[in-house]
Design a protein around this motif. Structure first.
Motif, PDB file in Angstrom:
ATOM      1  N   ARG A 182       0.973  -1.189   0.329  1.00 49.44           N
ATOM      2  CA  ARG A 182       0.529  -0.281  -0.147  1.00 49.44           C
ATOM      3  C   ARG A 182       1.285   0.942   0.607  1.00 49.44           C
ATOM      4  O   ARG A 182       0.436   2.161  -0.758  1.00 49.44           O
ATOM      5  CB  ARG A 182      -0.769  -0.179   1.518  1.00 49.44           C
ATOM      6  CG  ARG A 182      -2.157  -0.830   1.193  1.00 49.44           C
ATOM      7  CD  ARG A 182      -2.977  -1.080   1.859  1.00 49.44           C
ATOM      8  NE  ARG A 182      -4.460  -1.403   1.543  1.00 49.44           N
ATOM      9  CZ  ARG A 182      -5.539  -0.873   1.257  1.00 49.44           C
ATOM     10  NH1 ARG A 182      -5.513   0.574   0.675  1.00 49.44           N
ATOM     11  NH2 ARG A 182      -6.440  -1.276   1.337  1.00 49.44           N
ATOM     12  N   TRP A 193       0.856   2.660  -3.283  1.00 51.96           N
ATOM     13  CA  TRP A 193      -0.144   3.099  -4.326  1.00 51.96           C
ATOM     14  C   TRP A 193       0.030   4.188  -5.043  1.00 51.96           C
ATOM     15  O   TRP A 193      -0.590   4.474  -5.410  1.00 51.96           O
ATOM     16  CB  TRP A 193      -1.264   2.169  -3.935  1.00 51.96           C
ATOM     17  CG  TRP A 193      -0.895   1.279  -3.579  1.00 51.96           C
ATOM     18  CD1 TRP A 193      -0.277   0.242  -3.720  1.00 51.96           C
ATOM     19  CD2 TRP A 193      -2.276   0.152  -2.866  1.00 51.96           C
ATOM     20  NE1 TRP A 193      -1.060  -1.224  -3.581  1.00 51.96           N
ATOM     21  CE2 TRP A 193      -2.236  -0.758  -2.865  1.00 51.96           C
ATOM     22  CE3 TRP A 193      -3.624   0.917  -2.728  1.00 51.96           C
ATOM     23  CZ2 TRP A 193      -3.217  -1.937  -2.632  1.00 51.96           C
ATOM     24  CZ3 TRP A 193      -4.198  -0.315  -2.130  1.00 51.96           C
ATOM     25  CH2 TRP A 193      -3.962  -1.339  -2.183  1.00 51.96           C
ATOM     26  N   LEU A 209       2.015   3.845 -10.434  1.00 52.56           N
ATOM     27  CA  LEU A 209       0.714   3.040  -9.864  1.00 52.56           C
ATOM     28  C   LEU A 209       0.024   3.290 -11.983  1.00 52.56           C
ATOM     29  O   LEU A 209       0.402   4.335 -11.890  1.00 52.56           O
ATOM     30  CB  LEU A 209       0.456   3.501  -9.448  1.00 52.56           C
ATOM     31  CG  LEU A 209      -0.973   2.973  -9.054  1.00 52.56           C
ATOM     32  CD1 LEU A 209      -1.148   1.994  -8.246  1.00 52.56           C
ATOM     33  CD2 LEU A 209      -2.011   3.834  -7.818  1.00 52.56           C
ATOM     34  N   ILE A 228      -4.914  -4.605  -6.824  1.00 49.06           N
ATOM     35  CA  ILE A 228      -4.486  -3.099  -7.118  1.00 49.06           C
ATOM     36  C   ILE A 228      -2.047  -3.689  -7.432  1.00 49.06           C
ATOM     37  O   ILE A 228      -2.348  -3.833  -8.474  1.00 49.06           O
ATOM     38  CB  ILE A 228      -3.684  -1.958  -6.233  1.00 49.06           C
ATOM     39  CG1 ILE A 228      -5.339  -1.702  -5.583  1.00 49.06           C
ATOM     40  CG2 ILE A 228      -3.177  -1.060  -6.357  1.00 49.06           C
ATOM     41  CD1 ILE A 228      -5.686  -0.853  -7.048  1.00 49.06           C
TER      42      ILE A 228
END
Length: 187
Positions: free
Chosen positions: A24, A27, A32, A175
């Motif tokens: 995370r 991100w 990204l 993700i």
């Protein structure tokens, strides 16, 4: 720890391995991809609507006006329900099959997310019916309109944590997976 959405406290460890390659903290990285950014924006809009509805309910519970609650909450609820249902249909119908194909090791995690969608569909149906009940009671001048509003507020209180849990758990799989297999998700 239970895998059931309403009992889960986080994504089960067996499905978290993709986070090792794209945690995370990364991100916000400029690398990204576009699809991952879009996914996070969609989820951000759901969270924003959840916060908005919680604020509207809290204002009403603190002595706010029932008509004002209706005016503000019902359109927000309607947009939330439509947007979330459409998002889940695209995920289940398009993205999840691609994810299973490009990363077979995460199939059980995608199955978990699909099962969440089934649970959430029931919650969304309950929210819709309860919201419609409030709308109809207020529109008809029913003396129990405030009771309908209270029921809707209670349903929102019960549904929001499960939806939030799902959004977070889904991101923890999706993700990193999108980043790992960016070519499969390029438009």
């Amino acid at each position: 720890m239970s895998d059931a959405l309403d009992a889960r406290r986080g994504l089960p460890e067996a499905h978290r391995w993709l986070l090792e390659t794209w945690p995370r903290l990364r991100w916000r990285d400029p690398d990204l991809g576009e699809v991952a950014r879009f996914w996070l924006q969609m989820h951000g809009s759901f969270r924003h609507k959840q916060v908005e509805m919680a604020r509207e309910v809290a204002d009403w519970r603190a002595g706010g006006d029932l008509v004002l609650l209706h005016r503000d909450l019902i359109p927000t609820l309607q947009a939330y329900l439509q947007h979330l249902d459409g998002h889940h249909r695209v995920e289940t119908g398009h993205y999840f099959p691609v994810m299973r194909r490009v990363e077979p090791r995460i199939t059980a995690g995608i199955d978990l997310l699909d099962a969440d969608h089934d649970v959430l569909h029931g919650h969304l149906d309950t929210l819709f019916k309860t919201g419609l009940g409030f709308h109809q009671a207020l529109a008809s001048g029913s003396p129990d309109a405030a009771d309908h509003a209270a029921r809707l507020a209670d349903v929102l209180d019960r549904v929001t944590p499960a939806t939030s849990r799902h959004l977070e758990d889904e991101e923890d799989i999706v993700i990193p997976l999108i980043q790992r297999h960016a070519d499969a998700f390029a438009h």
